[in-house]
Design an enzyme around this catalytic site. Sequence first.
Site, PDB file in Angstrom:
ATOM      1  N   HIS A 299       2.134   2.002  -3.239  1.00  0.00           N
ATOM      2  CA  HIS A 299       1.259   3.031  -3.809  1.00  0.00           C
ATOM      3  C   HIS A 299       1.858   4.427  -3.762  1.00  0.00           C
ATOM      4  O   HIS A 299       1.182   5.398  -4.031  1.00  0.00           O
ATOM      5  CB  HIS A 299      -0.105   3.004  -3.121  1.00  0.00           C
ATOM      6  CG  HIS A 299      -0.871   1.733  -3.368  1.00  0.00           C
ATOM      7  ND1 HIS A 299      -2.140   1.523  -2.901  1.00  0.00           N
ATOM      8  CD2 HIS A 299      -0.539   0.610  -4.049  1.00  0.00           C
ATOM      9  CE1 HIS A 299      -2.547   0.305  -3.272  1.00  0.00           C
ATOM     10  NE2 HIS A 299      -1.593  -0.263  -3.958  1.00  0.00           N
TER      11      HIS A 299
ATOM     12  N   ASP B 120       0.853  -1.199   0.000  1.00  0.00           N
ATOM     13  CA  ASP B 120       0.000   0.000   0.000  1.00  0.00           C
ATOM     14  C   ASP B 120       0.886   1.245   0.000  1.00  0.00           C
ATOM     15  O   ASP B 120       1.989   1.186  -0.536  1.00  0.00           O
ATOM     16  CB  ASP B 120      -0.972  -0.059   1.193  1.00  0.00           C
ATOM     17  CG  ASP B 120      -2.267   0.691   0.908  1.00  0.00           C
ATOM     18  OD1 ASP B 120      -2.197   1.914   0.679  1.00  0.00           O
ATOM     19  OD2 ASP B 120      -3.351   0.077   0.901  1.00  0.00           O
TER      20      ASP B 120
END
Length: 389
Positions: free
Chosen positions: A250, A227
């Site tokens: 991310h 993430d």
Amino acid sequence: MANLMVNSVSHIIVVIIIFIFFFFCIKTSSASPTSTRTFNVVHYGAKPDGLTDSTKAFIAAWHEACSSINPATIYVPVGKFLLHNAVFQGKCKNNISIRIEGTLVAPPYKVTKFFENWVLFEGVNGVSIFGGILDGQGASLWACKKSHKGCPKGATTLRFKRSSNIELNGVTSVNSQLYHIVIEESYNVKVQGAKVSASGDSPNTDGIHVQLSKDITIFDSRIATGDDCISVGPGTTNLWIENIACGPGHGISIGSLGKELKEAGVEDVTVKSVRLSGTKNGLRIKTWGRPSSGYARNIHFQNVVMNKVKNPIIIDQQYCPDKHCPHKSGIKISEITYENIHGTSATKVGIMLDCSSEQPCSGIRMEDVNLTYEDKPAQASCINANIDQ
Ligand SMILES: *[C@@H]1O[C@H](CO)[C@@H](O)[C@H](O)[C@H]1NC(C)=O
Ligand SMILES: *[C@@H]1O[C@H](CO)[C@@H](O)[C@H](O)[C@H]1NC(C)=O
């Protein structure tokens, strides 16, 4: 004869006085505030076998260290130490260093499902952690989340809550179940030389998350996860991020912001000398498409190299995963600079500024931004954004 008696008695008294003085001297010097006491967790019953629950031993060492009138070091030797829900709390008499040469291992998620955090420091002041590997053992939970609904959320590996004067030096977090490191409601926290890793497709394994916190620095760290590399939540002020390598994951994200109607803003953030490789986003500001009192302002991105990043520069004010966003985002985004940003985009559009029609972005400045897609300049798309020239 009487004279001789007096003389030898006084001699004895002098000897006693010298002895007391000497003893007292030794005592006070050993208790001087500069000497450190060391508390080895093994002496409190911790077992380096990776199987025995050592939580009680760690907590016992913490309590002793915490009430020590000398500066204290908690020492964790080489070996694997299984910890369940480890909560370190309280105002200690002194600063505490925790030197970890071994690995802390989390139990399976079927055990941790009852708690939000695995290792939690709450309401502490003056704690420094040196070294150590924290293994969240997240893989089986990620597998569950990928194949079923209704899996437990998992536990954050390491959280600091309502704490101050914290230093993390060379801490490694691997395979967290949920977030790796969270800094919340804290101030004066310094993270240096962190190594964070989890699989690129592990869900919700943010590297370092900061929120409701002030005076935070994150330096010289390497974050590869599933993430956000570093995520910045509401109420973060004076955050300095420098010399970080991100990817997979991310990327660096301010937000999500504006989930709540009443929300503290984010301001004075510097992100400098960052390398992003193969990440889903590069530098992102993300807000919910809902009314909110929050804001994001005075944010500087500087000296960033992108390598095949999907959305290198992105402002997304229409985030709405639950599809319940009847309004435009109320978050005002202003004074954002992008300076010396180079590298490659993995998609055609390298710059996407999608701001709120209610609160257009203002004071956006770009200087020396050069992103390419397949050897040609990447495109830019701007909605409701005022770019300063
Ligand atoms: C604890 O550490 C802080 C910051 O490193 C320092 O300013 C302070 O003097 C230390 N306190 C003690 C009691 O050693
Ligand atoms: C942008 O970067 C590419 C690749 O490094 C380079 O070929 C190009 O000349 C640069 N463009 C400008 C305007 O600096």
